[in-house]
Design a protein around this motif. Structure first.
Motif, PDB file in Angstrom:
ATOM      1  N   TYR A   1       0.848  -1.198   0.000  1.00 47.77           N
ATOM      2  CA  TYR A   1       0.000   0.000   0.000  1.00 47.77           C
ATOM      3  C   TYR A   1       0.883   1.248   0.000  1.00 47.77           C
ATOM      4  CZ  TYR A   1      -3.734  -3.218   1.362  1.00 47.77           C
ATOM      5  OH  TYR A   1      -4.630  -4.259   1.396  1.00 47.77           O
ATOM      6  N   SER A   2       0.357   2.346  -0.550  1.00 46.22           N
ATOM      7  CA  SER A   2       1.099   3.606  -0.529  1.00 46.22           C
ATOM      8  C   SER A   2       0.992   4.220   0.864  1.00 46.22           C
ATOM      9  CB  SER A   2       0.524   4.582  -1.567  1.00 46.22           C
ATOM     10  OG  SER A   2      -0.783   4.998  -1.188  1.00 46.22           O
TER      11      SER A   2
ATOM     12  N   ARG B   1      -4.637   6.864   5.472  1.00 43.69           N
ATOM     13  CA  ARG B   1      -6.086   6.949   5.315  1.00 43.69           C
ATOM     14  C   ARG B   1      -6.763   5.782   6.039  1.00 43.69           C
ATOM     15  NH1 ARG B   1      -6.028   8.456   0.403  1.00 43.69           N
ATOM     16  NH2 ARG B   1      -6.160   6.421  -0.601  1.00 43.69           N
ATOM     17  N   ALA B   2      -6.143   4.619   5.992  1.00 44.55           N
ATOM     18  CA  ALA B   2      -6.705   3.435   6.650  1.00 44.55           C
ATOM     19  C   ALA B   2      -6.661   3.576   8.167  1.00 44.55           C
ATOM     20  CB  ALA B   2      -5.936   2.192   6.221  1.00 44.55           C
TER      21      ALA B   2
ATOM     22  N   GLU C   1      -2.402   5.740   1.400  1.00 49.05           N
ATOM     23  CA  GLU C   1      -3.427   4.718   1.682  1.00 49.05           C
ATOM     24  C   GLU C   1      -3.303   4.216   3.121  1.00 49.05           C
ATOM     25  OE1 GLU C   1      -4.111   2.579  -2.660  1.00 49.05           O
ATOM     26  OE2 GLU C   1      -2.352   2.053  -1.464  1.00 49.05           O
TER      27      GLU C   1
ATOM     28  N   MET D   1      -9.741  -0.652   5.170  1.00 39.92           N
ATOM     29  CA  MET D   1      -9.469  -0.693   3.729  1.00 39.92           C
ATOM     30  C   MET D   1     -10.524  -1.534   2.997  1.00 39.92           C
ATOM     31  SD  MET D   1      -5.347  -0.980   3.392  1.00 39.92           S
ATOM     32  CE  MET D   1      -4.317   0.478   3.504  1.00 39.92           C
TER      33      MET D   1
END
Length: 204
Positions: free
Chosen positions: A170-171, A177-178, A174, A201
């Motif tokens: 994952y970036s 955000r998760a 990401e 996610m």
């Protein structure tokens, strides 16, 4: 009297914030020490408040802890020190620094506050020295250090979870955000946080 306001942090301004509580925006003046420790806008925040009532205005002053609020009230009891002066002092000094400055007769440090001269600083020390004990100053300092350690532990777990998510492909965006919205407690393990993030996610 309004003891505290808890709601969504809607806006952060130069010397104040706006808290949205059920569609009503509460404008609260805060010291710089509070501005530096606020969550991101949109997050929930709890601010302990003091309300000033005058003929032409009602003004709210707020703090992230009861300790800051209590010291603010003590400062207001000093002749010649109003809410703006008290806020200015707590913008450049932590409550711990102020206690030890008062106990150590350090008027020069207090006088570094914009709008506070040496005479006012000396008067502040004279009027508050009997209201602050060395034992209380050390107890508060230890409590604040423990709180900082707990926050540091939570930050460490979050950093490890971000690294684990990026290792899974994952970036970084990401990963953050998760993790957004997950309440990280001091005793939470990285594995537990990782599972909650992956669940987030899956819901996106």
């Amino acid at each position: 009297m309004i003891s505290y306001i808890q709601g969504r942090l809607a806006d952060i301004e130069k010397d104040s914030i706006v808290i949205d509580v059920s569609g009503i925006g509460w404008h609260v003046f805060v010291p710089g020490q509070v501005l530096n420790r606020l969550p991101l806008t949109g997050k929930t925040v709890k601010i302990y408040t003091w309300l000033q009532v005058r003929e032409d205005a009602m003004t709210l002053y707020g703090f992230l802890s009861k300790d800051e609020l209590n010291i603010f009230k003590l400062l207001l009891g000093v002749s010649g020190v109003g809410p703006k002066n008290a806020l200015a002092i707590l913008s450049v000094m932590t409550t711990d620094d102020l206690r030890f400055a008062i106990l150590g007769d350090d008027s020069k440090t207090i006088a570094k506050t914009p709008g506070i001269g040496v005479k006012t600083a000396k008067r502040l020390i004279l009027e508050l020295k009997d209201k602050i004990s060395l034992e209380d100053a050390f107890d508060q300092k230890m409590a604040h250090l423990q709180e900082e350690d707990m926050q540091s532990d939570a930050s460490g777990v979050k950093a490890e979870a971000v690294m684990a998510l990026t290792a899974l492909g994952y970036s970084s965006a990401e990963a953050f955000r998760a993790l957004d919205g997950i309440e990280i407690t001091p005793d939470m393990e990285t594995e537990q946080l990782l599972k909650l993030a992956l669940k987030n996610m899956a819901l996106v």
